[in-house]
Scaffold this active site. Structure first.
Site, mmCIF file in Angstrom:
data_model
loop_
_atom_site.group_PDB
_atom_site.id
_atom_site.type_symbol
_atom_site.label_atom_id
_atom_site.label_comp_id
_atom_site.label_asym_id
_atom_site.label_seq_id
_atom_site.Cartn_x
_atom_site.Cartn_y
_atom_site.Cartn_z
ATOM 1 C CG MET A 79 -1.886 -1.205 1.187
ATOM 2 S SD MET A 79 -3.405 -0.932 2.105
ATOM 3 C CE MET A 79 -2.784 -0.628 3.729
ATOM 4 C CG HIS B 210 8.465 0.662 6.099
ATOM 5 N ND1 HIS B 210 8.759 -0.684 6.099
ATOM 6 C CD2 HIS B 210 7.111 0.739 6.270
ATOM 7 C CE1 HIS B 210 7.653 -1.375 6.287
ATOM 8 N NE2 HIS B 210 6.629 -0.537 6.388
ATOM 9 C CD GLU B 211 15.924 -0.487 4.382
ATOM 10 O OE1 GLU B 211 16.096 -1.700 4.161
ATOM 11 O OE2 GLU B 211 16.283 0.389 3.580
ATOM 12 N N GLY B 212 11.103 -2.354 5.511
ATOM 13 C CA GLY B 212 10.366 -3.620 5.453
ATOM 14 C C GLY B 212 9.931 -3.919 4.019
ATOM 15 C CG HIS B 213 6.962 -1.450 2.124
ATOM 16 N ND1 HIS B 213 6.828 -0.319 2.901
ATOM 17 C CD2 HIS B 213 5.738 -2.045 2.121
ATOM 18 C CE1 HIS B 213 5.583 -0.234 3.346
ATOM 19 N NE2 HIS B 213 4.896 -1.271 2.895
ATOM 20 N N GLY C 174 5.179 -9.991 4.167
ATOM 21 C CA GLY C 174 5.884 -9.877 5.436
ATOM 22 C C GLY C 174 5.206 -10.676 6.542
ATOM 23 C CG ASP D 63 0.835 -7.082 7.892
ATOM 24 O OD1 ASP D 63 0.052 -6.344 8.479
ATOM 25 O OD2 ASP D 63 1.885 -6.665 7.356
ATOM 26 C CB VAL E 63 12.316 -5.126 8.327
ATOM 27 C CG1 VAL E 63 13.437 -4.100 8.376
ATOM 28 C CG2 VAL E 63 12.604 -6.192 7.264
ATOM 29 N NE ARG F 69 -3.047 1.717 9.537
ATOM 30 C CZ ARG F 69 -3.375 0.662 8.789
ATOM 31 N NH1 ARG F 69 -2.637 -0.434 8.830
ATOM 32 N NH2 ARG F 69 -4.431 0.697 8.003
HETATM 33 P P1 AMP Z 1 1.626 -2.708 3.535
HETATM 34 O O1 AMP Z 1 2.120 -1.690 2.543
HETATM 35 O O2 AMP Z 1 1.692 -2.246 4.943
HETATM 36 O O3 AMP Z 1 0.331 -3.334 3.135
HETATM 37 O O4 AMP Z 1 2.694 -3.890 3.487
HETATM 38 C C1 AMP Z 1 3.069 -4.502 2.279
HETATM 39 C C2 AMP Z 1 3.844 -5.758 2.573
HETATM 40 O O5 AMP Z 1 4.996 -5.429 3.345
HETATM 41 C C3 AMP Z 1 3.052 -6.774 3.402
HETATM 42 O O6 AMP Z 1 3.357 -8.077 2.933
HETATM 43 C C4 AMP Z 1 3.576 -6.548 4.790
HETATM 44 O O7 AMP Z 1 3.488 -7.691 5.610
HETATM 45 C C5 AMP Z 1 5.028 -6.225 4.501
HETATM 46 N N1 AMP Z 1 5.614 -5.477 5.619
HETATM 47 C C6 AMP Z 1 5.162 -4.335 6.171
HETATM 48 N N2 AMP Z 1 5.929 -3.976 7.214
HETATM 49 C C7 AMP Z 1 6.905 -4.928 7.318
HETATM 50 C C8 AMP Z 1 8.006 -5.128 8.204
HETATM 51 N N3 AMP Z 1 8.278 -4.293 9.188
HETATM 52 N N4 AMP Z 1 8.768 -6.230 8.015
HETATM 53 C C9 AMP Z 1 8.504 -7.101 7.013
HETATM 54 N N5 AMP Z 1 7.482 -6.960 6.157
HETATM 55 C C10 AMP Z 1 6.696 -5.895 6.300
#
Ligand code: AMP
Length: 279
Positions: free
Chosen positions: A30, A34-37, A147, A150, A176, A187
């Site tokens: 969405m 950040h580093e997770g993405h 990730g 979730d 991450v 968020r």
């Molecule tokens: P979102 O944009 O929040 O819907 O997240 C997109 C994807 O990134 C989803 O598969 C999330 O689980 C993953 N994601 C978000 N935050 C993290 C994180 N801190 N570590 C690993 N994956 C993440």
């Protein structure tokens, strides 16, 4: 990096790649990267020849009183970050492209969605499963990366992928974190400096759960009580849920130990944060 806005455009790109025998990885997001993405995108780079990232703030996974309108967006910054992570194409459709007037079909995963976030966010996983199923049909990836942050979402996606015979391999990626343990999240940008300090209580609670179960199985009730105490001792917090149970079925266990899932949702001020750990 290419940017596509329409379904025919992205389809023609990915079908061309497929004809050439290239392996495609999809990373649904969405945005507000950040580093997770970025870690998920790099993983895609590693596992496939082509990486497609979808950037779509999916209206159907937000409840009527949730943060769809306020959800953070920064398209220009996201473009630069995705390009830097080696993404081939960013698919960023308008809501009308994904949900044209008259759409009325959804993917509903039963059982797994009853508890945890499913209980406090009715309709959320129906929105998630529907949009991810559509993305699988649109992009036709060989693998899709999600990730573990979730965790319930990952299990719901694994379930419907299997149940509906999508030929997609689902890859989970570890959470991450920031240096102080807070799980990265778009968020987190909602938090005031003081709330940001409080937000580390989720990670601290998960560490406590690990410590408590390190010598062998413990009572789930006792563990939850200790975690609740840890969280509520932190200013600005309100607990949505504390789950301790089976990571596959997402059913509560009376005793938890090695391999159990502990998952939390905690309000810090007006921001709802989630985190989890496998003990
Ligand atoms: P979102 O944009 O929040 O819907 O997240 C997109 C994807 O990134 C989803 O598969 C999330 O689980 C993953 N994601 C978000 N935050 C993290 C994180 N801190 N570590 C690993 N994956 C993440």
């Amino acid at each position: 990096m290419k940017v596509t806005r329409t379904i025919p455009e992205i389809r023609s790109l990915t079908s061309e790649w497929k004809r050439e025998g290239e392996r495609i990885a999809l990373v649904p997001t969405m945005g507000f990267f950040h580093e997770g993405h970025l870690a998920l995108m790099r993983k895609g780079r590693e596992l496939a020849d082509r990486v497609v990232v979808s950037l779509f703030v999916n209206p159907t996974q937000f409840g009527p009183n949730e943060d769809f309108e306020q959800y953070p967006r920064d398209f220009e910054r996201d473009l630069a970050l995705a390009e830097g992570a080696g993404v081939d194409v960013l698919f960023s459709p308008e809501p009308n492209e994904m949900y044209p007037p008259g759409h009325s079909t959804a993917v509903e995963v039963e059982g797994l969605t009853n508890g945890l976030c499913g209980a406090s966010r009715p309709g959320h996983f129906r929105g998630v499963a529907t949009v991810v199923a559509k993305l699988f049909n649109i992009v036709a990836p060989d693998i899709a990366i999600f990730g573990e942050k979730d965790f319930q979402q990952l299990q719901v996606i694994r379930r419907f992928t299997k149940d509906l015979d999508f030929p997609v391999e689902i890859v989970g990626h570890p959470i991450v974190r920031e240096e102080d343990g807070l799980a990265m999240s778009s968020r987190n940008s909602y938090l005031s400096p003081e709330e940001r300090r409080s937000a580390t209580c989720l990670f601290r609670a998960l560490q406590k759960a690990r410590d408590m179960a390190s010598q062998g199985p413990v009572s789930a009730a006792g563990l939850k009580e200790a975690l609740e105490k840890e969280i509520l001792a932190t200013p600005h917090t309100r607990i949505d849920y504390i789950f301790a149970g089976d990571p596959e079925t997402l059913e509560e266990q009376d005793e938890v130990g090695r391999g159990s899932l502990v998952a939390l949702a905690v309000w810090v001020g007006k921001t709802r944060l989630i985190d989890n750990a496998i003990l």
